[in-house]
Design a protein around this motif. Structure first.
Motif, mmCIF file in Angstrom:
data_model
loop_
_atom_site.group_PDB
_atom_site.id
_atom_site.type_symbol
_atom_site.label_atom_id
_atom_site.label_comp_id
_atom_site.label_asym_id
_atom_site.label_seq_id
_atom_site.Cartn_x
_atom_site.Cartn_y
_atom_site.Cartn_z
ATOM 1 N N VAL A 158 5.427 8.990 1.765
ATOM 2 C CA VAL A 158 5.565 10.387 1.333
ATOM 3 C C VAL A 158 4.979 11.262 2.435
ATOM 4 N N VAL A 159 5.688 12.328 2.791
ATOM 5 C CA VAL A 159 5.214 13.244 3.841
ATOM 6 C C VAL A 159 5.096 14.641 3.257
ATOM 7 N N VAL A 160 3.888 15.170 3.303
ATOM 8 C CA VAL A 160 3.631 16.537 2.846
ATOM 9 C C VAL A 160 3.595 17.441 4.066
ATOM 10 N N ASN A 161 4.360 18.509 4.030
ATOM 11 C CA ASN A 161 4.401 19.436 5.161
ATOM 12 C C ASN A 161 4.713 20.844 4.666
ATOM 13 N N ARG A 162 4.376 21.817 5.491
ATOM 14 C CA ARG A 162 4.610 23.215 5.109
ATOM 15 C C ARG A 162 6.093 23.519 4.954
ATOM 16 N N THR A 163 6.902 22.960 5.852
ATOM 17 C CA THR A 163 8.358 23.169 5.777
ATOM 18 C C THR A 163 9.063 21.814 5.739
ATOM 19 N N GLU A 164 10.304 21.829 5.250
ATOM 20 C CA GLU A 164 11.052 20.584 5.081
ATOM 21 C C GLU A 164 11.832 20.196 6.333
ATOM 22 N N GLU A 165 12.118 21.189 7.225
ATOM 23 C CA GLU A 165 12.988 20.938 8.368
ATOM 24 C C GLU A 165 12.493 19.793 9.249
ATOM 25 N N ALA A 198 0.839 -1.203 0.000
ATOM 26 C CA ALA A 198 0.000 0.000 0.000
ATOM 27 C C ALA A 198 0.873 1.253 0.000
ATOM 28 N N ARG A 199 0.501 2.218 -0.836
ATOM 29 C CA ARG A 199 1.242 3.485 -0.926
ATOM 30 C C ARG A 199 0.698 4.441 0.133
ATOM 31 N N VAL A 200 1.598 4.946 0.995
ATOM 32 C CA VAL A 200 1.180 5.725 2.165
ATOM 33 C C VAL A 200 1.593 7.190 2.021
ATOM 34 N N GLY A 228 1.589 14.012 13.509
ATOM 35 C CA GLY A 228 2.107 13.428 12.277
ATOM 36 C C GLY A 228 3.401 12.665 12.498
ATOM 37 N N LYS A 229 4.263 13.221 13.336
ATOM 38 C CA LYS A 229 5.527 12.548 13.630
ATOM 39 C C LYS A 229 5.272 11.180 14.263
ATOM 40 N N LEU A 230 4.309 11.115 15.170
ATOM 41 C CA LEU A 230 3.978 9.835 15.808
ATOM 42 C C LEU A 230 3.380 8.855 14.802
ATOM 43 N N VAL A 231 2.554 9.365 13.881
ATOM 44 C CA VAL A 231 2.007 8.498 12.829
ATOM 45 C C VAL A 231 3.147 7.874 12.028
ATOM 46 N N ILE A 232 4.115 8.689 11.646
ATOM 47 C CA ILE A 232 5.257 8.204 10.855
ATOM 48 C C ILE A 232 6.024 7.135 11.630
ATOM 49 N N LYS A 233 6.279 7.388 12.910
ATOM 50 C CA LYS A 233 7.034 6.428 13.716
ATOM 51 C C LYS A 233 6.288 5.105 13.871
ATOM 52 N N HIS A 234 4.973 5.176 14.064
ATOM 53 C CA HIS A 234 4.204 3.940 14.231
ATOM 54 C C HIS A 234 4.072 3.188 12.909
ATOM 55 N N TYR A 238 9.975 13.888 1.212
ATOM 56 C CA TYR A 238 9.309 15.162 1.535
ATOM 57 C C TYR A 238 8.707 15.800 0.282
ATOM 58 N N LYS A 239 7.488 16.338 0.433
ATOM 59 C CA LYS A 239 6.847 17.113 -0.625
ATOM 60 C C LYS A 239 6.190 18.344 -0.002
ATOM 61 N N PRO A 240 6.230 19.486 -0.692
ATOM 62 C CA PRO A 240 5.591 20.696 -0.158
ATOM 63 C C PRO A 240 4.070 20.630 -0.287
ATOM 64 N N LEU A 241 3.378 21.515 0.412
ATOM 65 C CA LEU A 241 1.912 21.535 0.384
ATOM 66 C C LEU A 241 1.369 21.764 -1.028
ATOM 67 N N SER A 242 2.128 22.484 -1.829
ATOM 68 C CA SER A 242 1.663 22.777 -3.193
ATOM 69 C C SER A 242 1.507 21.508 -4.034
ATOM 70 N N GLU A 243 2.158 20.405 -3.622
ATOM 71 C CA GLU A 243 2.067 19.151 -4.378
ATOM 72 C C GLU A 243 1.171 18.122 -3.692
ATOM 73 N N MET A 244 0.358 18.582 -2.729
ATOM 74 C CA MET A 244 -0.452 17.657 -1.940
ATOM 75 C C MET A 244 -1.400 16.827 -2.814
ATOM 76 N N MET A 245 -2.110 17.468 -3.739
ATOM 77 C CA MET A 245 -3.073 16.736 -4.559
ATOM 78 C C MET A 245 -2.381 15.741 -5.489
ATOM 79 N N ALA A 246 -1.241 16.115 -6.010
ATOM 80 C CA ALA A 246 -0.483 15.200 -6.874
ATOM 81 C C ALA A 246 -0.030 13.981 -6.075
ATOM 82 N N CYS A 247 0.377 14.215 -4.824
ATOM 83 C CA CYS A 247 0.791 13.097 -3.961
ATOM 84 C C CYS A 247 -0.400 12.212 -3.604
#
Length: 547
Positions: free
Chosen positions: A309-316, A282-284, A293-299, A332-341
């Protein structure tokens, strides 16, 4: 992803002690007012709620003031709070001591569609404290708003008027009608309000029993409130004590062992809804890399997900997570690419602070089909307000689950968790007694100040009389000696009363004696502490409101 399920996922049965107030019940017989039932023990409440339809009373945490219809409505009568003090009702009004009150909604009393309307972003907490403290009967305030709850804690000069003002403020701010708020809210006063916050900090009132994130959120209330006018001695003391309770419960009991957070429950829910054959393929997509979100990624990583793939406002933030999970391919992908992701994802987790939906029905309808082995795209939305419009589930190509749907995951190991909650309650009751004693001991402070001022006025007057009798020939040294004499006499005379107005809060019997000494001194010296303080506080509030 691995197919194993977390056996330690626990019950979120909210704490609370079946208690029916006899006096309120008797009044309700005369006034035909509804009697509310309190569940203040996790075991009792769980057992009652578990009986379902066979138990003919609704399990709720709402406590109504059964005498409300007999109270004076300030707005309706056109009488100001200050004028009311001068009327025949002044004695009844001023005998009411200030109260700690919690007015709120949570996952146990209100659905997510109500909670999201009343949610208050963390950035607005200081502003909200200021707004609440401009209300006539509110002295101090704090806000605790998370995905599972929105609770307002206040110190109110009057219980009924305080609740009324805060409820009206909530309605005006959110646009939710007062009857709808009243239907879902719960009200708790003084010790019940204090115990509730302690249970919240200990993780006993969470969706997932023993979860740790709520303690961090309680700490954030204190951090945000520092230096804010209105986040004062009683409320800040209450929240600081709650933090100590939360730490102590987790240290002295094993309530957190095997427990999960909302984020891990979301991952478990996704595993339950996916076909077992699709776990590894499954593609997540995870939208939002904050605390949740960080906890979701860890679990997800813990369950065997090797790429996401993680979409977030900043990359840091995403880079920081990647450094922790070096074996996981995090893109990492920026918010502008959320729909494409989203178009390339089968499972989408959303956990952002956006106040408007990120995905509408029209947006999702345009997305291409998911992988052949899946029937519908899976959205797990753990944000409040929600990030995905609920009507997305109307589509044949998508299904949406929100935080309220996590109940399905947290139903295992119920009895074991109730036993842990019972152990935690012992600690909570100990800490509750300490806090109540500390809070009650604060009542003597106004008496101490007024008694000192009263004696000082007498001393200063007699000192001036003495100097006038001695004439102008008195030396500076003699004048200082007389002054020191007067101050010494006052200090020695006040020593005994002051000692009897202080208590360390460890001995309830001693505290009762201190409070009785306070009342006796008020009577003997006609200090009228409670009435004068209440009148002064309301006058200041009204003058401030008129500016």
């Amino acid at each position: 992803m691995s197919s194993s399920m977390a056996a330690a996922v626990g019950s979120a049965t909210p704490p609370s002690a079946l208690r029916v107030e006899a006096s309120a019940a008797s009044r309700s017989l005369a006034s035909a007012t509804r009697v509310s039932i309190f569940f203040k023990s996790p075991i009792t409440r769980a057992l009652v709620c578990a009986n379902g339809p066979s138990f003919n009373l609704r399990c709720e945490a709402v406590s109504e003031n059964l005498a409300q219809k007999n109270q004076i409505d300030l707005k309706g009568s056109g009488v100001s709070a200050l004028e009311l003090l001068k009327t025949s009702a002044a004695d009844r009004y001023t005998k009411e001591r200030s109260s700690i009150i919690v007015i709120g909604i949570n996952i146990h009393t209100a659905p997510v569609e109500v909670r999201e309307k009343l949610a208050i972003p963390e950035a607005q907490w200081p502003q909200v404290i200021g707004e609440l403290c401009t209300l006539n009967h509110i002295e101090e305030a704090a806000v605790l708003s998370t995905c599972n709850r929105m609770e307002i804690y206040v110190v109110a000069l009057s219980q009924h008027r305080g609740v009324k003002e805060v409820t009206e403020w909530m309605s005006k701010r959110s646009g939710v009608p007062i009857p709808e708020i009243s239907e879902h809210r719960f009200l708790l006063y003084n010790e019940d309000a204090t115990q509730h916050l302690f249970e919240v900090a200990a993780g006993l009132d969470s969706l997932v029993l023993g979860e740790g994130q709520i303690l961090a959120q309680v700490k954030q209330v204190v951090k945000t409130g520092q230096g804010v006018a209105g986040f004062d001695r009683k409320i800040s003391g209450l929240f600081k004590q709650a933090i100590s309770v939360g730490k102590r419960v987790r240290t002295e009991t094993n309530i957190s062992s095997g427990s999960v957070s909302v984020s891990s429950a979301a991952v478990e829910l996704a595993l339950m809804k996916l076909p077992e054959s699709s776990y590894s393929s499954a593609r997540v997509l995870v939208i939002g890399a904050g605390k949740m979100g960080k906890l979701v990624i860890k679990h997800l990583a813990a369950k065997g997900c090797k790429r996401m793939v993680v979409v977030n406002r900043t990359e840091e933030k995403v880079n920081a997570i990647s450094q922790e999970l070096k074996d996981i391919d995090i893109v990492y992908k920026p918010l502008s690419e959320m729909m494409a992701c989203a178009a390339e994802a089968d499972v989408i987790f959303t956990s952002t602070a956006s106040e408007s939906p990120l995905f509408s029905k029209e947006d999702v309808q345009k997305l291409p089909s998911v992988a052949p082995f899946l029937r519908r795209r899976l959205f797990i939305d753990i944000s409040v307000p929600r990030n995905v419009e609920p009507c997305v589930s109307d589509l044949e190509t998508a299904v949406v689950y929100n935080v309220d749907d996590l109940q399905e995951v947290v139903a295992a190991n119920k009895e074991d968790r109730l036993q842990k909650a019972a152990e935690a309650q012992v600690i909570i009751l100990e800490e509750l007694n300490k806090f109540v004693a500390w809070k009650d001991s604060l009542e003597t402070v106004p008496t101490i100040k007024k008694l000192r001022a009263y004696v000082e006025r007498i001393r200063a007057s007699e000192f001036e009389k003495c100097l006038s009798k001695l004439g102008d020939n008195i030396s500076k040294k003699q004048k200082q000696a007389i002054y020191d004499l007067s101050m010494g006499i006052v200090s020695k005379l006040l020593h005994g009363p002051m000692q009897h107005l202080r208590c360390d809060g460890n001995d309830n019997r001693a505290l009762d004696e201190v409070l009785e000494n306070m009342r006796s001194l008020n009577r003997m010296f006609d200090l009228e502490t409670e009435i004068s303080l209440l009148e002064e506080k309301i006058r200041v509030k009204m003058e401030r409101a008129q500016k």
